[in-house]
Motif scaffolding. Structure first.
Motif, PDB file in Angstrom:
ATOM      1  N   PHE A  54      52.237  44.925  44.877  1.00  0.00           N
ATOM      2  CA  PHE A  54      52.826  45.897  43.966  1.00  0.00           C
ATOM      3  C   PHE A  54      53.535  45.153  42.850  1.00  0.00           C
ATOM      4  O   PHE A  54      54.451  44.381  43.096  1.00  0.00           O
ATOM      5  CB  PHE A  54      53.806  46.822  44.682  1.00  0.00           C
ATOM      6  N   GLY A  55      53.117  45.387  41.627  1.00  0.00           N
ATOM      7  CA  GLY A  55      53.629  44.640  40.487  1.00  0.00           C
ATOM      8  C   GLY A  55      52.753  43.433  40.203  1.00  0.00           C
ATOM      9  O   GLY A  55      51.740  43.195  40.873  1.00  0.00           O
ATOM     10  N   THR A  56      53.121  42.683  39.217  1.00  0.00           N
ATOM     11  CA  THR A  56      52.330  41.516  38.818  1.00  0.00           C
ATOM     12  C   THR A  56      52.975  40.233  39.314  1.00  0.00           C
ATOM     13  O   THR A  56      54.141  40.208  39.699  1.00  0.00           O
ATOM     14  CB  THR A  56      52.209  41.442  37.283  1.00  0.00           C
ATOM     15  N   PRO A 105      54.210  43.918  32.051  1.00  0.00           N
ATOM     16  CA  PRO A 105      53.812  42.845  32.958  1.00  0.00           C
ATOM     17  C   PRO A 105      54.582  41.554  32.704  1.00  0.00           C
ATOM     18  O   PRO A 105      54.785  41.156  31.562  1.00  0.00           O
ATOM     19  CB  PRO A 105      52.315  42.662  32.657  1.00  0.00           C
ATOM     20  N   GLY A 106      55.028  40.921  33.790  1.00  0.00           N
ATOM     21  CA  GLY A 106      55.630  39.599  33.682  1.00  0.00           C
ATOM     22  C   GLY A 106      54.622  38.519  33.976  1.00  0.00           C
ATOM     23  O   GLY A 106      54.924  37.336  34.010  1.00  0.00           O
ATOM     24  N   GLY A 107      53.355  38.911  34.160  1.00  0.00           N
ATOM     25  CA  GLY A 107      52.241  38.038  34.494  1.00  0.00           C
ATOM     26  C   GLY A 107      51.091  38.942  34.876  1.00  0.00           C
ATOM     27  O   GLY A 107      51.171  40.151  34.665  1.00  0.00           O
ATOM     28  N   PRO A 108      50.017  38.399  35.453  1.00  0.00           N
ATOM     29  CA  PRO A 108      48.880  39.228  35.827  1.00  0.00           C
ATOM     30  C   PRO A 108      48.977  39.823  37.234  1.00  0.00           C
ATOM     31  O   PRO A 108      49.897  39.555  37.976  1.00  0.00           O
ATOM     32  CB  PRO A 108      47.701  38.267  35.747  1.00  0.00           C
ATOM     33  N   TYR A 109      47.975  40.636  37.578  1.00  0.00           N
ATOM     34  CA  TYR A 109      47.900  41.288  38.887  1.00  0.00           C
ATOM     35  C   TYR A 109      47.165  40.411  39.909  1.00  0.00           C
ATOM     36  O   TYR A 109      46.540  39.421  39.544  1.00  0.00           O
ATOM     37  CB  TYR A 109      47.152  42.612  38.747  1.00  0.00           C
ATOM     38  N   VAL A 110      47.194  40.831  41.186  1.00  0.00           N
ATOM     39  CA  VAL A 110      46.534  40.052  42.234  1.00  0.00           C
ATOM     40  C   VAL A 110      45.518  40.876  43.008  1.00  0.00           C
ATOM     41  O   VAL A 110      45.212  40.575  44.149  1.00  0.00           O
ATOM     42  CB  VAL A 110      47.551  39.416  43.213  1.00  0.00           C
ATOM     43  N   ILE A 111      44.999  41.901  42.382  1.00  0.00           N
ATOM     44  CA  ILE A 111      43.952  42.689  43.005  1.00  0.00           C
ATOM     45  C   ILE A 111      42.883  42.941  41.945  1.00  0.00           C
ATOM     46  O   ILE A 111      43.188  43.274  40.796  1.00  0.00           O
ATOM     47  CB  ILE A 111      44.492  43.993  43.617  1.00  0.00           C
ATOM     48  N   SER A 112      41.625  42.753  42.298  1.00  0.00           N
ATOM     49  CA  SER A 112      40.553  42.707  41.308  1.00  0.00           C
ATOM     50  C   SER A 112      40.278  44.043  40.639  1.00  0.00           C
ATOM     51  O   SER A 112      39.682  44.093  39.563  1.00  0.00           O
ATOM     52  CB  SER A 112      39.261  42.195  41.961  1.00  0.00           C
TER      53      SER A 112
END
Length: 439
Positions: free
Chosen positions: A147-149, A356-363
């Motif tokens: 949840f979140g980036t 976003p403080g960066g990218p996500y971790v789910i494709s």
């Protein structure tokens, strides 16, 4: 740079996963079965304003899509007080049906095999980056959904202050101190912001320096876990030394002892404070409170003593978890809520309500087409392969009192040497409780 290419680069660094989101929500496989009547579940989040700004519309959209389920929102403190509350509620069987909490070492301290529901059979699980899966799992199960980036631990800075004073982004610690002293000499602007009113924020000079430790000694995390490396000697001692130095040289805002993170981010956005050691997901609060100032904010890695060792420290996103005390229809509803949070609609709400403080971790989830310029600053470290994970994703050991120790050092009450020694002692009990050999 496109969201896809940004995601690809961030996933490419070993151990530093990057993007959250996805999956259309409520299939029967995710829900564990349908409930017969109206079901109410509770959702526990930290009390940060940016967290609530996303949680409330997420709940509203979920309830609209699932009219037989009501979600009650609860909040908890951040930092050690919040950690202790979660441990207490899990041990007493009073935990909310879904809760948002850290991944990595703090999760491991919750004894997840005994306290949390295994979510590895959920259909969204296959879309999660393996590095994130690793930090929410044990050998017995996967307990969290992202949840979140992802985000960095860095020095967020006001670019207009830098431009006005003709400063360049520092690549060594001495350059950082020199910049800070020039800002101090110019008057009116606090060179370095600290916000010990929110105790957890005191830790950044120590925790976000970890990639610099790895640059100097690649096996430090494993040696630390085996009780063969301490914080009382270099390269790890530098973080405590930096914390003491900036206070000793009078480079902090006058109200650092009582200021909160919200105060610090306001100072940074408005240019009354120039530099703030902080997790870069805090950009979402600036987007919420000072949206016209987002483009004024940049970020750089906490500099090492030598420029060749300066690296960006990366954090994985938080996770969503379900305690084992949630059963029956409530468990089915909780799984539906988590799946919705990681659906295309849920991800869209995250993009719409946060920055976003960066990218996500789910494709299955993508960054919006427009992201803050600060994300580009982080990307440079990744492009140059000068980024690596925070210690809590490489070792299960993190002492419960680090933030309090850092406040003592950062306020000039304790020396750096005393603080480092106290922290080495602080982690012993946790390592023993986890059954780690050598402790």
């Amino acid at each position: 740079m496109s969201a896809r290419s940004l995601t690809t680069r961030l996933i490419a660094i070993g151990g530093a996963a990057v993007l959250i989101g996805g999956l259309t929500a409520c299939s029967s496989g995710d829900s564990g079965g349908s409930s017969g009547g109206k079901v109410e579940i509770s959702y526990l989040i930290d009390n940060g304003p940016a967290t609530a700004a996303t949680a409330k519309p997420l709940i509203a959209a979920f309830e609209k899509a699932n009219p037989d389920i009501t979600v009650k929102l609860d909040t908890r403190p951040q930092g050690t007080d919040g950690d202790n509350l979660i441990k207490t509620q899990l041990s007493t069987g009073e935990m909310a049906d879904v809760f948002n909490y850290n991944s990595g070492s703090l999760l491991q301290a919750l004894n997840p095999d005994n306290t949390l529901v295994d979510l590895s059979d959920q259909s969204w699980a296959k879309d999660v980056d393996p590095q994130f899966t690793k930090v929410v799992s044990t050998s017995k199960g996967m307990y969290g959904a992202p949840f979140g980036t992802s985000f960095g631990g860095a020095i967020m800075y006001n670019k207009k202050v830098y431009e006005k004073l003709g400063l360049s982004v520092p690549t060594t610690w001495d350059e950082f101190i020199a910049n800070s002293e020039k800002i101090k000499d110019a008057g009116d602007v606090a060179p370095i912001i600290q916000t010990y009113g929110d105790t957890w924020t005191s830790q950044l000079f120590v925790l976000a320096d970890f990639a610099n430790i790895t640059a100097q000694q690649s096996d430090w995390a494993s040696e630390y876990t085996d009780h063969k490396e301490p914080y009382t000697k270099d390269p790890a001692f530098a973080g405590f030394d930096h914390l003491a130095e900036v206070e000793d040289k009078g480079l902090l805002n006058q109200d650092y002892a009582s200021a909160t993170q919200a105060n610090g981010l306001k100072m940074l956005a408005e240019g009354t404070g120039a530099q703030y050691p902080m997790l870069t997901n805090a950009i979402s609060t600036i987007q919420q409170d000072n949206p016209s100032k987002v483009d004024d904010i940049g970020a750089f890695a906490i500099p090492a003593q030598d420029a060749s060792d300066t690296r960006l420290t990366i954090w994985e996103p938080n996770g969503l978890y379900v305690p084992k005390t949630t059963t029956g229809d409530k468990l089915s509803a909780a799984k539906k809520f988590i799946a919705f949070a990681n659906s295309s609609e849920g991800c869209g709400i995250q993009n719409d309500t946060g920055t976003p403080g960066g990218p996500y971790v789910i494709s299955t989830c993508s960054l919006p087409s427009s992201v803050p310029p600060m994300i580009g600053d982080l990307q440079k470290y990744l492009d140059e392969e000068k980024a690596s994970p925070a210690l809590e994703f490489l070792s299960p050991i993190k002492g419960p009192n680090l933030e309090k120790i850092c406040i003592q050092v950062g306020s000039g009450i304790s020396s750096a040497a005393v603080g480092a020694k106290q922290y080495d002692q602080d982690v012993v009990q946790q390592a023993q409780q986890l059954g780690i050999k050598g402790w």
